[in-house]
Enzyme design. Structure first.
Site, PDB file in Angstrom:
ATOM      1  N   HIS A  36      45.778 -34.221  39.683  1.00 52.03           N
ATOM      2  CA  HIS A  36      45.677 -32.803  39.344  1.00 52.03           C
ATOM      3  C   HIS A  36      47.009 -32.149  39.748  1.00 52.03           C
ATOM      4  CE1 HIS A  36      41.500 -33.893  40.565  1.00 52.03           C
ATOM      5  NE2 HIS A  36      41.078 -32.964  39.730  1.00 52.03           N
ATOM      6  N   ASP A  80      47.232 -31.624  43.414  1.00 52.76           N
ATOM      7  CA  ASP A  80      47.333 -32.790  44.313  1.00 52.76           C
ATOM      8  C   ASP A  80      48.780 -33.051  44.691  1.00 52.76           C
ATOM      9  OD1 ASP A  80      44.644 -33.259  43.816  1.00 52.76           O
ATOM     10  OD2 ASP A  80      45.081 -34.606  42.139  1.00 52.76           O
ATOM     11  N   GLU A 107      35.009 -34.709  31.115  1.00 56.53           N
ATOM     12  CA  GLU A 107      34.318 -35.562  32.090  1.00 56.53           C
ATOM     13  C   GLU A 107      32.977 -34.939  32.453  1.00 56.53           C
ATOM     14  OE1 GLU A 107      36.778 -36.972  35.348  1.00 56.53           O
ATOM     15  OE2 GLU A 107      35.047 -36.983  36.684  1.00 56.53           O
ATOM     16  N   GLU A 110      32.178 -41.076  34.559  1.00 56.69           N
ATOM     17  CA  GLU A 110      32.253 -41.496  35.965  1.00 56.69           C
ATOM     18  C   GLU A 110      30.904 -42.068  36.395  1.00 56.69           C
ATOM     19  OE1 GLU A 110      34.491 -39.023  38.575  1.00 56.69           O
ATOM     20  OE2 GLU A 110      33.158 -39.389  40.263  1.00 56.69           O
ATOM     21  N   HIS A 146      28.675 -39.805  38.481  1.00 57.16           N
ATOM     22  CA  HIS A 146      28.176 -38.650  37.728  1.00 57.16           C
ATOM     23  C   HIS A 146      26.988 -39.066  36.862  1.00 57.16           C
ATOM     24  CE1 HIS A 146      32.394 -36.519  37.906  1.00 57.16           C
ATOM     25  NE2 HIS A 146      31.897 -36.816  39.090  1.00 57.16           N
ATOM     26  N   ASP A 154      36.038 -43.207  35.160  1.00 51.64           N
ATOM     27  CA  ASP A 154      36.294 -43.023  36.589  1.00 51.64           C
ATOM     28  C   ASP A 154      35.377 -43.998  37.317  1.00 51.64           C
ATOM     29  OD1 ASP A 154      38.245 -41.156  36.270  1.00 51.64           O
ATOM     30  OD2 ASP A 154      37.165 -39.504  37.217  1.00 51.64           O
ATOM     31  N   ASP A 204      27.466 -36.890  45.227  1.00 53.79           N
ATOM     32  CA  ASP A 204      28.588 -37.621  44.662  1.00 53.79           C
ATOM     33  C   ASP A 204      29.388 -38.243  45.807  1.00 53.79           C
ATOM     34  OD1 ASP A 204      30.239 -38.407  42.623  1.00 53.79           O
ATOM     35  OD2 ASP A 204      31.299 -36.501  42.435  1.00 53.79           O
ATOM     36  N   ASP A 248      31.168 -40.967  45.727  1.00 50.56           N
ATOM     37  CA  ASP A 248      32.461 -41.490  45.244  1.00 50.56           C
ATOM     38  C   ASP A 248      32.927 -42.728  46.013  1.00 50.56           C
ATOM     39  OD1 ASP A 248      32.855 -39.612  43.237  1.00 50.56           O
ATOM     40  OD2 ASP A 248      33.968 -38.229  44.505  1.00 50.56           O
ATOM     41  N   ASP A 306      38.426 -43.027  40.960  1.00 47.79           N
ATOM     42  CA  ASP A 306      38.089 -41.694  41.497  1.00 47.79           C
ATOM     43  C   ASP A 306      37.158 -41.949  42.685  1.00 47.79           C
ATOM     44  OD1 ASP A 306      37.502 -39.111  42.024  1.00 47.79           O
ATOM     45  OD2 ASP A 306      36.895 -38.565  39.994  1.00 47.79           O
TER      46      ASP A 306
HETATM   47  C1  XUL Z   1      34.815 -34.520  40.510  1.00 48.15           C
HETATM   48  C2  XUL Z   1      35.665 -35.423  39.713  1.00 48.15           C
HETATM   49  C3  XUL Z   1      37.062 -34.971  39.486  1.00 48.15           C
HETATM   50  C4  XUL Z   1      37.606 -35.302  38.131  1.00 48.15           C
HETATM   51  C5  XUL Z   1      38.976 -34.745  37.869  1.00 48.15           C
HETATM   52  O1  XUL Z   1      33.553 -35.013  40.735  1.00 48.15           O
HETATM   53  O2  XUL Z   1      35.247 -36.489  39.320  1.00 48.15           O
HETATM   54  O3  XUL Z   1      37.847 -35.528  40.474  1.00 48.15           O
HETATM   55  O4  XUL Z   1      37.660 -36.678  37.913  1.00 48.15           O
HETATM   56  O5  XUL Z   1      39.034 -33.367  38.030  1.00 48.15           O
HETATM   57 CO    CO Z   2      36.103 -38.027  38.219  1.00 50.96          CO
END
Ligand code: XUL
Ligand code: CO
Length: 446
Positions: free
Chosen positions: A104, A107, A235, A271, A274, A299, A310, A312, A342
């Site tokens: 991003h 970042d 996304e 993702e 998600h 992702d 989430d 991750d 991610d």
């Molecule tokens: C948030 C997410 C973000 C996107 C990019 O859950 O997945 O990091 O991948 O904005």
């Molecule tokens: Co993501």
């Protein structure tokens, strides 16, 4: 921030094989190994994300930073800190030996006191990234704009009740889309950060959908205007940070894009965590996107079955991923997309080297899933049984129904005459599951 950030890892991480005791070696991932006639690296197109891995200090809602990330020290000059972070990022990427990264705007580059200053910061940072890319050969899988951290976006960006926030977000996306284009990015991602609602009591759903659609049309229009050839990706995510996110899941986003005449302009970045938050398997989301020709990129991560947010985490289950990889491979694999990590370290994983262990494990999991998927494709058994199940639809009756020739009256007449009298048949689920397991287990043979 002088010198190396990962001095104990010489890199690039070598392939050690399944018998290797070296924690800094891949057990399965071999970039040059041919799978289904293509190099593993070219199938998987692995990317590292800069947000969780380099711009998050390990804080959570109950506690402060646990990671040593010197460039996040607020006492430093922000642009000096940004340069220090890039040194560590590119040291990590080169040592890990993957081809891509994703980020991003926020970042890598700090927000200034005015938008003009923010833009100047980004321009300088992009120039520094260009230098690192030229030196290392690393490539940008996708860029994106952070439209969710700053308080101005608390009520959303494109879906904000205030059009000035919409305009500010538009300026930010324009700037980051152009930065992505300049860096040769292969995609541009729009995750709907806070495009959603906390309470329906203060929310106009129809208005917010119209705003979001307008925003996405503006982005697509600008993409063509500047000649960016990459893919625009949305996304999906069902909730978090908002109670309800508009880009809930694949089916919701497909409907939204079709209603708003945007489907030719956008594909999807899916993702894993998600999908599971939305109550789907990742396999489901991938298969549905592919069924509509809408899968752009992935992702890669995983959730935790015992809790509903989430998390991750780094992927570590071949069972979970190989079916999704199978769907992607049988559809011909990625074009501009890839597997972006991610993924977040656990808060206690505070050694610098933990970033290597996490990515090595995740990449090996994807590589093993690719081998399992290749086995499923090469055996042909799953596709043979699927085709057999639908065989009737390629016969005379099936074709006459789909072409519209067979009206209800005609069909009813043939049923009434006893000419059509179908018998139930087995879906053979367990047999198919055995085929999948056999290929997963066989892929361990190497
Ligand atoms: C948030 C997410 C973000 C996107 C990019 O859950 O997945 O990091 O991948 O904005
Ligand atoms: Co993501």
């Amino acid at each position: 921030m002088e010198g190396q950030f990962f001095p104990d890892v010489p890199g690039p991480i070598p392939f050690g094989g399944l018998d290797s005791g070296d924690p800094f070696a891949f057990k399965v991932y071999q970039p040059d190994r041919l799978v289904l006639g293509k190099r593993m690296e070219d199938h998987l197109r692995i990317a590292v994300c800069l947000w969780h891995s380099f711009s998050w200090p390990g804080s959570d809602v109950f506690g402060s930073a646990t990671f040593d990330r010197p460039w996040l020290d607020p006492r430093l000059d922000p642009m000096l800190a940004a340069r220090g972070r890039l040194d560590a990022v590119f040291e990590f990427l080169s040592k890990l030996g993957v081809p891509f990264f994703c980020f991003h705007d926020r970042d890598v580059s700090p927000e200034g006191r005015t938008f003009a200053e923010t833009q100047a910061n980004l321009d300088a940072t992009v120039a520094a990234i260009e230098g690192h890319m030229a030196r290392t050969g690393l490539k940008l899988l996708w860029g994106t704009a952070n439209l969710f951290s700053h308080p101005r976006y608390a009520a959303g960006a494109a879906t904000n009740p205030d059009p000035e926030v919409f305009a500010f977000a538009a300026a930010q996306v324009k700037s980051m889309l152009e930065a992505t284009h300049r860096l040769g990015g292969q995609n541009y991602v729009l995750w709907g950060g806070r495009e959603g609602y906390e309470t329906l009591l203060n929310t106009d759903l129809a208005r917010e959908e119209a705003q979001l659609a307008r925003f996405l049309h503006l982005v697509a229009e600008h993409k063509h205007r500047i000649g960016f050839k990459g893919t625009l990706l949305i996304e999906p995510k069902p909730q978090e940070p908002t109670k309800h996110q508009y880009d809930y899941d694949v089916a919701t986003v497909l409907g939204f894009l079709q209603r708003n005449k945007l489907e030719g302009e956008y594909q999807l970045n899916l993702e894993v965590n998600h999908a599971t938050l939305a109550g789907h398997s990742f396999h489901h989301e991938v298969a549905l996107a592919l069924a509509h020709g809408m899968l752009g990129s992935i992702d890669a991560n995983r959730g935790d079955v015992q809790n509903g947010w989430d998390t991750d985490q780094f992927p570590n289950s071949v069972d979970e991923l190989s079916l999704a990889v199978y769907e992607i491979m049988r559809a011909g694999g990625f074009t501009t997309g890839g597997f972006n990590f991610d993924t977040k370290l656990r808060r206690q994983s505070m050694d610098h080297d933990d970033l290597f262990h996490a990515h090595i494990g995740g990449i090996d999991t994807l590589a093993q899933s690719l081998l399992a998927a290749a086995g499923m494709i090469e055996s042909g058994e799953l596709e043979r049984l699927r085709a057999e199940r639908y065989a009737g639809w390629t016969g005379a009756l099936g074709r006459s129904i789909l072409s519209g020739d067979a009206l209800l009256e005609v069909l009813a007449g043939r049923v009434l005459a006893g000419e059509i009298d179908p018998k139930p048949v087995s879906g053979r689920q367990e047999r198919l599951e055995n085929v999948v397991n056999q290929q997963i287990w066989a892929s361990n043979r190497g």
